[in-house]
Design a protein around this motif. Structure first.
Motif, short mmCIF file in Angstrom:
data_model
loop_
_atom_site.label_atom_id
_atom_site.label_comp_id
_atom_site.label_asym_id
_atom_site.label_seq_id
_atom_site.Cartn_x
_atom_site.Cartn_y
_atom_site.Cartn_z
N HIS A 88 58.96 33.76 56.91
CA HIS A 88 58.38 33.89 55.57
C HIS A 88 58.49 35.34 55.09
N HIS A 89 58.35 36.29 56.00
CA HIS A 89 58.48 37.71 55.66
C HIS A 89 59.86 38.00 55.07
N PHE A 90 60.87 37.28 55.56
CA PHE A 90 62.24 37.49 55.09
C PHE A 90 62.67 36.47 54.05
N GLY A 91 61.79 35.52 53.70
CA GLY A 91 62.13 34.51 52.72
C GLY A 91 63.17 33.52 53.23
N LEU A 92 63.17 33.25 54.53
CA LEU A 92 64.17 32.38 55.15
C LEU A 92 63.85 30.90 54.93
N SER A 93 64.90 30.09 54.98
CA SER A 93 64.74 28.64 54.93
C SER A 93 64.29 28.15 56.31
N ASP A 94 63.85 26.91 56.41
CA ASP A 94 63.46 26.34 57.70
C ASP A 94 64.63 26.35 58.68
N GLU A 148 53.20 30.17 75.40
CA GLU A 148 54.18 31.18 75.00
C GLU A 148 55.17 30.61 73.98
N ALA A 149 55.68 29.40 74.23
CA ALA A 149 56.63 28.78 73.31
C ALA A 149 55.97 28.48 71.97
N LEU A 150 54.73 28.02 71.99
CA LEU A 150 54.02 27.71 70.76
C LEU A 150 53.77 28.97 69.94
N VAL A 151 53.28 30.02 70.57
CA VAL A 151 53.03 31.28 69.86
C VAL A 151 54.34 31.84 69.32
N THR A 152 55.40 31.77 70.10
CA THR A 152 56.71 32.25 69.64
C THR A 152 57.14 31.46 68.40
N HIS A 153 56.97 30.15 68.45
CA HIS A 153 57.34 29.31 67.31
C HIS A 153 56.59 29.73 66.04
N VAL A 154 55.29 29.92 66.15
CA VAL A 154 54.49 30.28 64.98
C VAL A 154 54.85 31.69 64.49
N VAL A 155 55.01 32.62 65.42
CA VAL A 155 55.38 33.99 65.04
C VAL A 155 56.72 33.99 64.31
N VAL A 156 57.71 33.31 64.86
CA VAL A 156 59.03 33.28 64.23
C VAL A 156 58.95 32.63 62.85
N HIS A 157 58.16 31.58 62.74
CA HIS A 157 58.00 30.92 61.44
C HIS A 157 57.41 31.90 60.42
N GLU A 158 56.39 32.63 60.81
CA GLU A 158 55.77 33.59 59.89
C GLU A 158 56.69 34.77 59.59
N VAL A 159 57.45 35.23 60.59
CA VAL A 159 58.46 36.27 60.35
C VAL A 159 59.49 35.75 59.35
N ASP A 178 67.15 28.46 58.78
CA ASP A 178 67.33 29.84 59.23
C ASP A 178 66.26 30.22 60.25
N MET A 179 65.03 29.73 60.03
CA MET A 179 63.94 30.02 60.97
C MET A 179 64.21 29.41 62.33
N HIS A 180 64.78 28.18 62.35
CA HIS A 180 65.09 27.56 63.63
C HIS A 180 66.15 28.37 64.37
N ALA A 181 67.14 28.89 63.66
CA ALA A 181 68.17 29.72 64.29
C ALA A 181 67.57 31.01 64.82
N LEU A 182 66.66 31.62 64.06
CA LEU A 182 65.99 32.85 64.50
C LEU A 182 65.13 32.56 65.73
N GLU A 183 64.44 31.43 65.72
CA GLU A 183 63.60 31.06 66.86
C GLU A 183 64.46 30.89 68.12
N ASP A 184 65.60 30.23 67.98
CA ASP A 184 66.50 30.06 69.11
C ASP A 184 66.94 31.41 69.66
N ALA A 185 67.18 32.37 68.79
CA ALA A 185 67.60 33.71 69.22
C ALA A 185 66.46 34.47 69.89
N ALA A 186 65.20 34.14 69.55
CA ALA A 186 64.04 34.84 70.10
C ALA A 186 63.54 34.22 71.40
N GLN A 187 64.14 33.13 71.85
CA GLN A 187 63.67 32.46 73.09
C GLN A 187 64.02 33.25 74.31
#
Length: 134
Positions: free
Chosen positions: A117-123, A104-115, A125-134
Motif C-alpha cells: 500500500h505504501h508503494f500503491g501496488l496491486s495485489d 512469522e509467515a503471517l506477520v510477513t504477509h501482513v507487513v508485505v501487504h501494508e508495504v 505485485d504484492m504477491h510477487a513482493l511477498e515471494d521475494a521477501a520469504q
C-alpha cells in the motif's frame, strides 16, 4: 519468542521483531524507500480506525497502512504525519491459531501487504513482493 514459555502468547515485542525481520527482507528498490516508515504494534485498531474501515469487529483488521503512497507524494505536501504500518497483535494471534500458518509467515504477509500500500501496488505485485521477501 524462543525464550518465552509456551504458555504465553507472543508479546508486542515478539510481533515487532518478526515485522522488522520481514521489513529487512524487502528487496531493493523498495527497501530504500522504507527507512522513514514507522512501524507500530498495537493490540487492536482503535474505534475510529475500525469505523473508517467499515468494520465493527476489531478482530477483522490485522494491519493497516496510513500515509500517502510513494507515487502520490509531492514536495508541496504540508508537513504530513509519517507513513505508518500498523500491526494489530490480537487479530494476528487469532488468525495464527485459526489458520495454523506460522506466525512469522503471517506477520510477513501482513507487513508485505501494508508495504505494498505504501508503494500503491496491486495485489498481484504484492504477491510477487511477498515471494521475494520469504
Amino acid at each position: 519468542m524462543a525464550d518465552q514459555p509456551a504458555t504465553f502468547a507472543p508479546s508486542t515485542e515478539d510481533i515487532e521483531r518478526l515485522a522488522r525481520a520481514a521489513l529487512a527482507r524487502i528487496p531493493e528498490p523498495f527497501a530504500a524507500h522504507l527507512a522513514d516508515v514507522v512501524l507500530l504494534i498495537e493490540d487492536f485498531a482503535d474505534e475510529q480506525t475500525l469505523a473508517e474501515m467499515g468494520m465493527e469487529d476489531p478482530f477483522e483488521l490485522t494491519g493497516l497502512y496510513s500515509g500517502r503512497p510513494v507515487g502520490e507524494k509531492s514536495s508541496f505536501d504540508i508537513a504530513a504525519l509519517p507513513d505508518t504500518i500498523h500491526l494489530y497483535r490480537r487479530p494476528l494471534l487469532d488468525e495464527w491459531v485459526e489458520t495454523g500458518v506460522s506466525l512469522e509467515a503471517l506477520v510477513t504477509h501482513v507487513v508485505v501487504h501494508e508495504v505494498g500500500h505504501h508503494f500503491g501496488l496491486s495485489d498481484a505485485d504484492m504477491h510477487a513482493l511477498e515471494d521475494a521477501a520469504q
